[in-house]
Design an enzyme around this catalytic site. Sequence first.
Site, short mmCIF file in Angstrom:
data_model
loop_
_atom_site.label_atom_id
_atom_site.label_comp_id
_atom_site.label_asym_id
_atom_site.label_seq_id
_atom_site.Cartn_x
_atom_site.Cartn_y
_atom_site.Cartn_z
N ASP A 107 0.84 -1.28 0.06
CA ASP A 107 -0.11 0.05 0.03
C ASP A 107 1.04 1.13 0.02
OD1 ASP A 107 0.82 -0.49 2.42
OD2 ASP A 107 -0.60 0.72 3.44
N HIS A 153 1.84 -9.01 -4.02
CA HIS A 153 0.82 -7.67 -3.60
C HIS A 153 1.38 -6.73 -3.40
CE1 HIS A 153 -2.96 -6.71 -2.05
NE2 HIS A 153 -2.38 -6.00 -1.11
N ASP A 175 1.85 -17.55 -5.54
CA ASP A 175 2.30 -16.23 -6.13
C ASP A 175 1.28 -15.63 -6.71
OD1 ASP A 175 3.98 -14.42 -7.60
OD2 ASP A 175 4.64 -15.73 -9.18
#
Length: 598
Positions: free
Chosen positions: A195, A520, A562
């Site tokens: 993030d 991610h 993954d």
Amino acid sequence: MCNKYLRGYRKSCCCLLAAALIFSVQPVLSQQKTASEGVNVRLNQTGFYPAGPKIGIVLNSKGDDFYIQTTAKKNVYAGKLKRSIKPTFGGAYTGIADFSEFKTAGKYLLYVPGSGYSFPFEIKPSVHHNVAAASIKAYYFMRASTALKEKYAGKWSRAEGHPDTSVLIHVSAASDGRPAGAIISSPRGWYDAGDYNKYIVNSGITTSTLLSLYEDFPAYMKTVKLNIPESGNGLPDVLNEILWNLRWMLTMQDPADGGVYHKLTNVAFDKMEMPDKSLEPRYVVQKGTAATLGFAAVMAQASRVFTKFKTQLPGLADSCLIQASKAWDWAMKNPNVVYNQDAMNKQFEPKVSTGAYGDRNFKDEFIWAASELTVATQKPGFLKDINLLPDTTMPVPTWSQVKLLGYYTLLKNNKAFGPNGPKELSEIKKRLLAAADNMIAGADETAYQTVMNKFARHFGWGSNSEAANEGILLIQAYRLSPNKKYLEYALANLDYILGRNGAGYSYITGYGSKTPMHPHHRPSVADGIVEPIPGLLAGGANPGMQDGIKVPSTNPDEAYIDDDRAYAANEIAINWNAPFAYLANAIEALQTEFRKSK
Ligand SMILES: [Ca+2]
Ligand SMILES: [Ca+2]
């Protein structure tokens, strides 16, 4: 570990599909040749030092012969597999191929008849130099408030995101001088993880771990060149990169009272978009004891490190120490201010749903900050009311448990204290060495011959950072007591991360034959480039599946996927990259030690 709830997610896997179609037109022979590589024969996909230990792990072995071959499949070494004493978490025994005595530099494969080939690997001096440097360069790619130019970022160049020059004081953080809605400037810093928010607690352990890497290996770290905008300015590049975050951290302290805001954040996570597309308002939220003590510790350590660079950075070391002391004073007056996001959201608007990094126990943060301030100032007063030995545990550091960061600092600055050091020092040293002995005991019985594989409990959220932090503990022990086993098992955990593991991955993006392609990580998902940003450590095997994404196996060390939705196994984070960067660079710095006894 980040424990972040995600919204607005969308998957983007069309690029991989296109790549798979291209590969399908390759000749059948080359497919067959590569099909068995790395499936049953696992090892560090980067390689080995000529004089260092070299181990491959063989699954489903039929015979007991193994061969080292050139990449043209010519045998250059033959050996016998040993059977593991203990099975994998899945119950299978492994074959252990120990080819440590083969020392000729070159590029090779490990071949086991009936089981197949390893991925190719190299034997050469400084074999980890590039991956170790890349894991620090990764922080450049995480920079907020700047465009990444092609000259430094290559094909991952991107526009500036989050200038953070106009940040709102959240009502939870309001003070007389800075009422709710007031504007402060708090630019720079690294994005925390997948993030785009910036959290002081997690920045604290990260920045400290990287500062320690420089402090412990200054001569080697001067040789690590990163090609970042500040390169060539007379500072080692690792310190240049650290400064990007340190200068942000310095803005997170309220100058009126010394308290430190817990985080700088949107109210909710961004979509999976590039940073310049994220234009939501940014806030600093509530001051807290954990953030303030972490800040105090990092700034005290930074003052010690940067005092040697007063010409290049006039005033910086002094500012760091002054701000560290102010933070300490705030924490002494506010020793138990918990950051409780749920409680905050019941009281204040707007509600904040980004990473909480909530911690309720500050005994360890007090030990860490007091230790750093004591060493930085040489004044014993900071430790006066601190119980340095509140319990007998020796947990490897995490963002919420930082006791050992304080211990490491006290021990490595032992000599600076002279006869006036803390009376607990000898006990702390004894406990650290006992922890290292405990750690390596029985590692040679495990299926993968590592400390990491000893216990299922090592495989939680961000398990690769556990492996790296175990390695750091062993290196700290080695610096106190040069038992070669400490160093060898630190290297074995590096081997674990780089491929000698149950999932068969080299967990660093871009380094190894089978590496995460879908971390991610918002820029890696949104940038339209097939390869993810390089040098990032995936969280790793974690059977918890807190993200609801099914992993192919729930055997602890195989529980990895993954998939860019799988933030419980495949997110990246600054506090995970840092211990890897420490471990990989420290092993490089210490590589000549492997020559001494064998
Ligand atoms: Ca704590
Ligand atoms: Ca990408």
